[in-house]
Design a protein around this motif. Structure first.
Motif, mmCIF file in Angstrom:
data_model
loop_
_atom_site.group_PDB
_atom_site.id
_atom_site.type_symbol
_atom_site.label_atom_id
_atom_site.label_comp_id
_atom_site.label_asym_id
_atom_site.label_seq_id
_atom_site.Cartn_x
_atom_site.Cartn_y
_atom_site.Cartn_z
ATOM 1 N N MET A 96 -12.203 -4.579 34.915
ATOM 2 C CA MET A 96 -10.790 -4.226 35.000
ATOM 3 C C MET A 96 -10.460 -3.094 34.039
ATOM 4 S SD MET A 96 -9.293 -5.832 37.262
ATOM 5 C CE MET A 96 -9.443 -7.209 38.335
ATOM 6 N N PHE B 19 -11.889 0.149 35.305
ATOM 7 C CA PHE B 19 -11.123 0.601 36.441
ATOM 8 C C PHE B 19 -9.867 1.331 35.970
ATOM 9 C CE2 PHE B 19 -8.287 -0.108 40.041
ATOM 10 C CZ PHE B 19 -9.088 0.430 41.026
ATOM 11 N N TYR B 20 -9.188 0.703 35.019
ATOM 12 C CA TYR B 20 -7.969 1.248 34.452
ATOM 13 C C TYR B 20 -8.218 2.632 33.866
ATOM 14 C CZ TYR B 20 -3.544 1.097 32.014
ATOM 15 O OH TYR B 20 -2.284 1.364 31.591
ATOM 16 N N VAL C 282 -8.983 5.842 36.394
ATOM 17 C CA VAL C 282 -8.046 6.408 37.358
ATOM 18 C C VAL C 282 -7.532 7.791 36.975
ATOM 19 C CG1 VAL C 282 -5.772 6.118 38.413
ATOM 20 C CG2 VAL C 282 -7.374 4.239 38.382
ATOM 21 N N SER C 283 -7.119 7.982 35.691
ATOM 22 C CA SER C 283 -6.475 9.260 35.413
ATOM 23 C C SER C 283 -7.418 10.463 35.552
ATOM 24 C CB SER C 283 -5.705 9.225 34.091
ATOM 25 O OG SER C 283 -6.496 9.615 33.026
ATOM 26 N N ILE D 282 -9.806 10.741 37.656
ATOM 27 C CA ILE D 282 -9.985 10.929 39.109
ATOM 28 C C ILE D 282 -8.745 11.590 39.713
ATOM 29 C CG2 ILE D 282 -10.403 9.733 41.301
ATOM 30 C CD1 ILE D 282 -12.788 9.423 39.677
ATOM 31 N N VAL D 283 -7.564 11.191 39.198
ATOM 32 C CA VAL D 283 -6.325 11.813 39.681
ATOM 33 C C VAL D 283 -6.336 13.307 39.364
ATOM 34 C CG1 VAL D 283 -3.827 11.983 39.279
ATOM 35 C CG2 VAL D 283 -4.892 9.754 39.615
ATOM 36 N N TYR D 284 -6.651 13.666 38.105
ATOM 37 C CA TYR D 284 -6.667 15.079 37.721
ATOM 38 C C TYR D 284 -7.726 15.834 38.532
ATOM 39 C CZ TYR D 284 -3.975 13.285 33.805
ATOM 40 O OH TYR D 284 -3.040 12.657 33.034
ATOM 41 N N SER E 100 -8.719 15.183 41.536
ATOM 42 C CA SER E 100 -8.226 15.392 42.899
ATOM 43 C C SER E 100 -7.214 16.522 42.954
ATOM 44 C CB SER E 100 -7.575 14.110 43.420
ATOM 45 O OG SER E 100 -8.433 13.024 43.228
ATOM 46 N N VAL E 101 -6.289 16.524 41.959
ATOM 47 C CA VAL E 101 -5.250 17.560 41.939
ATOM 48 C C VAL E 101 -5.886 18.945 41.890
ATOM 49 C CG1 VAL E 101 -3.457 18.585 40.487
ATOM 50 C CG2 VAL E 101 -3.446 16.131 40.936
ATOM 51 N N LEU F 72 -19.450 7.127 42.254
ATOM 52 C CA LEU F 72 -18.587 8.313 42.269
ATOM 53 C C LEU F 72 -19.396 9.563 42.598
ATOM 54 C CD1 LEU F 72 -16.340 7.608 39.165
ATOM 55 C CD2 LEU F 72 -15.638 7.638 41.557
ATOM 56 N N VAL G 107 -4.564 14.033 25.251
ATOM 57 C CA VAL G 107 -4.804 14.255 26.676
ATOM 58 C C VAL G 107 -4.722 15.743 26.993
ATOM 59 C CG1 VAL G 107 -3.860 13.920 28.985
ATOM 60 C CG2 VAL G 107 -4.044 11.990 27.458
ATOM 61 N N PHE H 228 -6.692 16.475 30.671
ATOM 62 C CA PHE H 228 -5.820 16.794 31.796
ATOM 63 C C PHE H 228 -6.383 17.958 32.601
ATOM 64 C CE2 PHE H 228 -2.162 19.465 33.188
ATOM 65 C CZ PHE H 228 -1.870 18.722 34.321
ATOM 66 N N TRP I 118 5.856 15.910 28.386
ATOM 67 C CA TRP I 118 4.451 16.029 28.778
ATOM 68 C C TRP I 118 4.338 16.187 30.287
ATOM 69 C CZ3 TRP I 118 0.636 14.432 31.825
ATOM 70 C CH2 TRP I 118 -0.668 14.765 31.436
ATOM 71 N N LEU J 85 0.963 22.458 45.819
ATOM 72 C CA LEU J 85 -0.022 21.409 45.574
ATOM 73 C C LEU J 85 0.012 20.471 46.769
ATOM 74 C CD1 LEU J 85 -2.020 19.866 43.813
ATOM 75 C CD2 LEU J 85 -0.097 18.796 42.665
ATOM 76 N N ASN K 55 -6.049 -10.882 34.502
ATOM 77 C CA ASN K 55 -5.972 -9.471 34.866
ATOM 78 C C ASN K 55 -5.310 -9.277 36.215
ATOM 79 O OD1 ASN K 55 -7.240 -8.041 32.722
ATOM 80 N ND2 ASN K 55 -9.095 -9.130 33.260
ATOM 81 N N THR L 281 -3.765 -5.751 36.801
ATOM 82 C CA THR L 281 -4.400 -4.539 36.289
ATOM 83 C C THR L 281 -4.558 -3.458 37.350
ATOM 84 O OG1 THR L 281 -5.644 -5.977 34.864
ATOM 85 C CG2 THR L 281 -6.321 -3.692 34.914
ATOM 86 N N ALA M 162 -3.220 0.210 36.953
ATOM 87 C CA ALA M 162 -4.149 1.330 36.886
ATOM 88 C C ALA M 162 -3.816 2.381 37.933
ATOM 89 C CB ALA M 162 -5.574 0.827 37.071
ATOM 90 N N ASP N 90 -0.361 5.447 38.308
ATOM 91 C CA ASP N 90 -0.309 6.866 37.963
ATOM 92 C C ASP N 90 -0.624 7.795 39.139
ATOM 93 O OD1 ASP N 90 0.670 6.932 35.486
ATOM 94 O OD2 ASP N 90 -1.241 7.145 34.438
ATOM 95 N N VAL O 210 -3.219 14.907 48.174
ATOM 96 C CA VAL O 210 -4.216 15.611 47.360
ATOM 97 C C VAL O 210 -5.466 14.748 47.138
ATOM 98 C CG1 VAL O 210 -2.408 16.858 46.119
ATOM 99 C CG2 VAL O 210 -3.492 14.895 45.044
ATOM 100 N N TYR O 211 -5.357 13.450 47.383
ATOM 101 C CA TYR O 211 -6.479 12.575 47.031
ATOM 102 C C TYR O 211 -7.555 12.561 48.101
ATOM 103 C CZ TYR O 211 -3.291 11.103 43.439
ATOM 104 O OH TYR O 211 -2.437 11.108 42.384
ATOM 105 N N PRO O 212 -8.799 12.279 47.696
ATOM 106 C CA PRO O 212 -9.857 12.123 48.690
ATOM 107 C C PRO O 212 -9.571 10.922 49.589
ATOM 108 C CG PRO O 212 -10.656 11.604 46.469
ATOM 109 C CD PRO O 212 -9.301 12.176 46.311
ATOM 110 N N LEU P 159 -9.540 7.221 48.365
ATOM 111 C CA LEU P 159 -8.482 6.863 47.424
ATOM 112 C C LEU P 159 -7.142 6.784 48.147
ATOM 113 C CD1 LEU P 159 -7.731 6.221 44.550
ATOM 114 C CD2 LEU P 159 -7.594 8.645 44.053
#
Lengths: 265, 261
Positions: free
Chosen positions: A25, A28-29, A32-33, A35-37, A39-40, A127, A186, A192, B38, B53, B178, B181, B185, B188, B196-198, B201
């Protein structure tokens, strides 16, 4: 001294092993960020062909390498130590003839990391298969050159985390302090975005700060993107910071413990 | 009427709680402002390197950030604090007292803790949406706006239903600390359009932990990309998931045997 560390390792490894179910867990948490960046930026690079010279593959290799480096340089001192200052159980640790943060907390960090890595490796392979990066610029040499950087990065991060944790001697809101630094890191560590995409002024500043050693510099060394001169420069700067952080930590700790005994008496 | 009276009582208790920790509240608001700074800086960096984007402009991304803050308000005011309270009450057995009270247990579990100052996320969200829509020059028709509001609400309702199922799972697997969680997670991912995601996801955040349904989808309605049939479909799904969640909750409560047994 080595035997002391070995004892601490045995205790902390056993302790962390109990929480292995939570690990998945936690990982995993934490995944994520990045992977998000990833992808962007990949989606932008795919539309434009490249972003300031960085291709989609550059972003993929950057963030996949970052996941590994981040795993190695990250630290959790605040979570394993701040409560001891707040609820007073630190008193017991202070009676021991060894430094509680530089022995027990440090070893606990490493045990946590080691256990994480076991779970992390299969996830990383998954991945890798999903994103299919082209790692042809990476060689064994570039990885070896990055190893000292990763070590220094961890030491810097650990000492910073230890200092933030020590703020608990003065304030109950130590997690807010940590949150503030998190935002800063970050941005300035390259989590980022690769630092070369930041505005030039910020890049200039980031170059002289310790944070880029947490992620950006080791990642770029592994990806074979830095010249020898740049690597030497970054290593020199970070060693200066290491000395500063160490001395600063010693001072913060000494003052903190003084205050702690004053409260306890 | 009865429900409103209970809500206002719980609101008062939680307000007093917040006022007891005034400095904490001030520090937290300051941190929130920094986080907002930020978020805007990160959008600034992205758009200094590109003009769109995933096909969306800067204004639309700011509006999306606004929607994200609305969802975040739900999470921070109710979901996370009540998860914490719920999990603790399962561990130490105080959940029995909640179940014994002569009110709907799902209602009590949802509203017993409220982090009031986080309501500001709602205001911030509304401000960001207004600014974003103006910047993007989306000539949003009243109909699009209505679709947007309906879908934002129904998307949040879907996430809420998912949460109920997640915490109700504790009744079957007691050692399930959990339980939220995954939701935490993946939240975001809502800051950016799901396009934009694969593929894999996007699949997860659309169908399994449908964060995109509460963030990207309402904004698609605002951009006029969704037909009335699609909007009705999403509304239907959200009503169905709420009903399903309350069924799961009732079954869970029946299964629950207290911490001591």
């Amino acid at each position: 001294m080595l035997r002391i560390y070995w004892r601490f390792w045995q205790v902390n490894w056993a302790e962390q092993w109990q929480y292995r179910a939570n690990l998945l867990m936690y990982l995993f948490y934490w995944l994520v960020s990045p992977i998000v960046y990833l992808s962007v930026w990949v989606s932008i690079a795919n539309v434009q062909g490249s972003v300031s010279g960085l291709t989609a593959n550059d972003f993929i290799t950057y963030y996949l390498t970052l996941l590994v480096v981040d795993q190695l340089t990250s630290e959790i001192t605040i979570h394993i130590f701040a409560y001891k200052i707040q609820d007073g159980t630190l008193s017991g640790d202070l009676l021991r003839p060894v430094h509680p943060i530089l022995t027990n907390a440090l070893v606990n960090n490493i045990a946590f990391k080691a256990l994480n890595l076991i779970v992390f490796i299969p996830i990383w392979i998954a991945l890798f298969l999903l994103f299919r990066p082209d790692y042809s610029s990476v060689t064994l040499i570039t990885i070896l050159i990055a190893v000292p950087g990763i070590l220094i990065g961890f030491c810097l991060n650990f000492l910073l985390g230890a200092m933030i944790t020590c703020m608990a001697f003065w304030t109950t809101r130590v997690y807010s302090v940590s949150q503030f630094f998190y935002l800063l890191i970050v941005l300035l560590s390259g989590q980022f975005v690769p630092l070369q995409l930041l505005p030039p002024v910020v890049q200039q500043i980031a170059q002289y700060l310790p944070f880029q050693m947490f992620r950006f510099v080791p990642v770029e060394i592994i990806r074979n993107r830095l010249s020898t001169a740049e690597i030497l420069f970054d290593y020199a700067i970070s060693l200066v910071w290491l000395v500063i952080f160490y001395l600063l930590f010693r001072w913060v700790w000494r003052e903190g413990v003084k205050r702690f005994s004053a409260v306890g008496a | 009427m009865h429900i409103l009276r209970m809500l206002s009582a719980l609101f008062k208790v939680n307000m007093e709680l917040a006022l007891a920790y005034r400095v904490d509240t001030a520090v937290n608001i300051l941190l929130e402002l920094l986080t907002l700074g930020w978020e805007l800086i990160s959008l600034g960096i992205i758009f200094s390197n590109t003009t769109t984007l995933g096909g969306w402009s800067l204004g639309e991304l700011i509006a999306l950030l606004g929607v994200f803050h609305l969802v975040n308000a739900l999470m921070n005011v109710l979901i996370w604090p009540n998860t914490e309270k719920f999990n603790a009450s399962v561990r130490d057995g105080t959940l029995d007292y909640t179940l014994l009270q002569p009110a709907d247990s799902m209602f009590l579990v949802t509203f017993s803790r409220m982090v009031i100052w986080r309501v500001w996320d709602l205001i911030l969200g509304a401000v960001l949406i207004t600014i974003g829509v103006n910047m993007s020059g989306l000539g949003a028709t009243p109909l699009n706006l209505l679709g947007f509001l309906l879908l934002a609400t129904s998307g949040s309702l879907i996430l809420y239903s998912l949460w109920i199922v997640m915490i109700a799972a504790t009744f079957w697997f007691t050692k399930f600390d959990n339980n939220v969680t995954i939701l935490q997670a993946l939240l975001d991912t809502g800051r950016y359009p799901s396009t934009v995601y694969p593929f894999w996801l996007r699949l997860i955040i659309t169908y399994f932990v449908p964060i995109a349904v509460a963030t990207t989808v309402p904004l698609q309605a605002l951009r006029g990309e969704l037909g009335p049939l699609q909007i009705l479909l999403f509304l239907g799904i959200s009503a169905a998931s709420f009903l399903a969640a309350s069924r799961v909750w009732k079954a869970g409560v029946k299964k629950y045997a207290g911490a001591s047994s």
